[in-house]
Write an enzyme that holds these catalytic residues in place. Structure first.
Site, PDB file in Angstrom:
ATOM      1  N   TYR A 272      36.035  44.849  43.401  1.00  0.00           N
ATOM      2  CA  TYR A 272      36.332  45.830  44.455  1.00  0.00           C
ATOM      3  C   TYR A 272      36.501  45.151  45.822  1.00  0.00           C
ATOM      4  O   TYR A 272      36.859  45.803  46.798  1.00  0.00           O
ATOM      5  CB  TYR A 272      35.219  46.888  44.566  1.00  0.00           C
ATOM      6  CG  TYR A 272      34.989  47.705  43.310  1.00  0.00           C
ATOM      7  CD1 TYR A 272      35.929  47.794  42.295  1.00  0.00           C
ATOM      8  CD2 TYR A 272      33.797  48.409  43.155  1.00  0.00           C
ATOM      9  CE1 TYR A 272      35.697  48.535  41.151  1.00  0.00           C
ATOM     10  CE2 TYR A 272      33.557  49.170  42.012  1.00  0.00           C
ATOM     11  CZ  TYR A 272      34.508  49.221  41.018  1.00  0.00           C
ATOM     12  OH  TYR A 272      34.261  49.967  39.900  1.00  0.00           O
TER      13      TYR A 272
ATOM     14  N   GLU B 233      32.276  44.991  32.694  1.00  0.00           N
ATOM     15  CA  GLU B 233      33.139  46.056  33.213  1.00  0.00           C
ATOM     16  C   GLU B 233      34.087  46.624  32.164  1.00  0.00           C
ATOM     17  O   GLU B 233      34.322  47.830  32.119  1.00  0.00           O
ATOM     18  CB  GLU B 233      33.942  45.524  34.416  1.00  0.00           C
ATOM     19  CG  GLU B 233      34.711  46.599  35.139  1.00  0.00           C
ATOM     20  CD  GLU B 233      35.002  46.243  36.598  1.00  0.00           C
ATOM     21  OE1 GLU B 233      35.669  47.045  37.255  1.00  0.00           O
ATOM     22  OE2 GLU B 233      34.562  45.182  37.081  1.00  0.00           O
TER      23      GLU B 233
END
Length: 300
Positions: free
Chosen positions: A32, A94
């Protein structure tokens, strides 16, 4: 959930506000590109006495290009260094799909095709277990794993630390009943992303799925409690034991999304919302559907 393309300083201010509002669980990731801001915000709120480190629950994520066992700890250390936190509370895989390791997070060949990498989820998991044993992380989990992929880890010979959570898409239009039941049987907490639906960004969102927050049932239940459809959708998941991580950069909505603890839905309302399930994902990740470990071909 904070995505990569946020203006500088936004995450910093939003996380500080969120802590003031009462949020304690922050869902981050190296990919991110804002862990330095999120960590700074948390450290600022510890410094001013609002919270202690142990009040905060920070989740980091192992990205697809760091699956080889020797890259796992360095990836976690990147998150620790960027955030300035001495440890993370939860570190999760993830996605169950390995990409070619290297500088590029999204490696592509000359034809623009993604370059995948041999995926060995058990080997990656063992490297994560070593990070937990070293005290860098309190708990380990996964994200976007289907039942088969979870069983691969749960049945691994010599498993030391089982996955405590599976972060998956979960909301009234995609209620995940079978995966939820499987995870309940194995004491795996479901953390629901897109709990109030998703942005309508066609580059990564399935826009065929109708906007969740305009659903007449959610709107009408909301009227009864003087709540919005978003608050009803969040309450629905929290009430059935699903952890929610709504993403917002709007100060009003950050406050608004937290106001779900002063009402509860009846059994009839819960059943009616469950019946909205369309089994349609907002986040299909179809660009990686040819990966051998693409998780969404299976029923659950």
């Amino acid at each position: 959930q904070l995505l990569p393309f946020t203006p500088r300083g936004t995450a910093l201010e939003c996380v500080k506000l969120a802590i003031d509002v009462g949020y304690r669980h922050f869902d981050g990731a190296l990919v991110y590109f804002n862990e330095h801001e999120v960590g700074q915000a948390i450290r600022d709120k510890i410094a001013d006495g609002t919270v202690k480190r142990e009040d905060i629950f920070y989740c980091g994520k192992l990205w697809n290009t760091f699956h080889p066992p020797e890259l796992v700890r360095p990836a976690l250390e990147k998150t620790l260094k960027a955030s300035g936190l001495g440890y993370v509370d939860l570190y999760i895989v993830e996605l169950p799909m390995a990409f070619k390791p290297g500088k590029e997070f999204y490696p592509k060949d000359r034809d623009g095709k993604y370059i995948y990498h041999h995926t060995d989820l058990c080997a990656t998991w063992e490297a994560l277990e070593a990070c937990k044993d070293a005290g860098l992380v309190k708990s380990l989990g996964v994200s976007n794993f289907n039942r088969r992929q979870l069983e691969l880890l749960l049945n691994k010979p010599g498993l030391k630390h089982k996955p405590v959570s599976n972060q998956v898409e979960c909301h009234p239009y995609f209620t995940q009943p079978k995966l939820l039941e499987f995870c309940r049987q194995h004491d795996i907490v479901i953390v629901g992303y897109c709990p109030i639906g998703s942005s309508r960004d066609a580059s990564w969102v399935n826009v065929k799925c109708p906007p969740l927050l305009e659903d007449p049932l959610l709107v009408s239940i909301g009227k009864k409690y003087r709540k919005s459809s978003a608050q009803v959708a969040l309450r629905f998941n929290v009430q059935r034991g699903v952890v929610v991580i709504p993403k917002s950069f709007s100060p009003e909505r950050i406050k608004h999304n937290f106001q779900i603890f002063d009402f509860s839905l009846t059994d009839e309302e819960m059943k009616a919302i469950e019946a909205l399930n369309k089994n349609i994902r907002f986040v299909e990740l179809l660009m990686w559907s040819d990966h051998p470990e693409y998780p969404f071909h299976d029923e659950y």
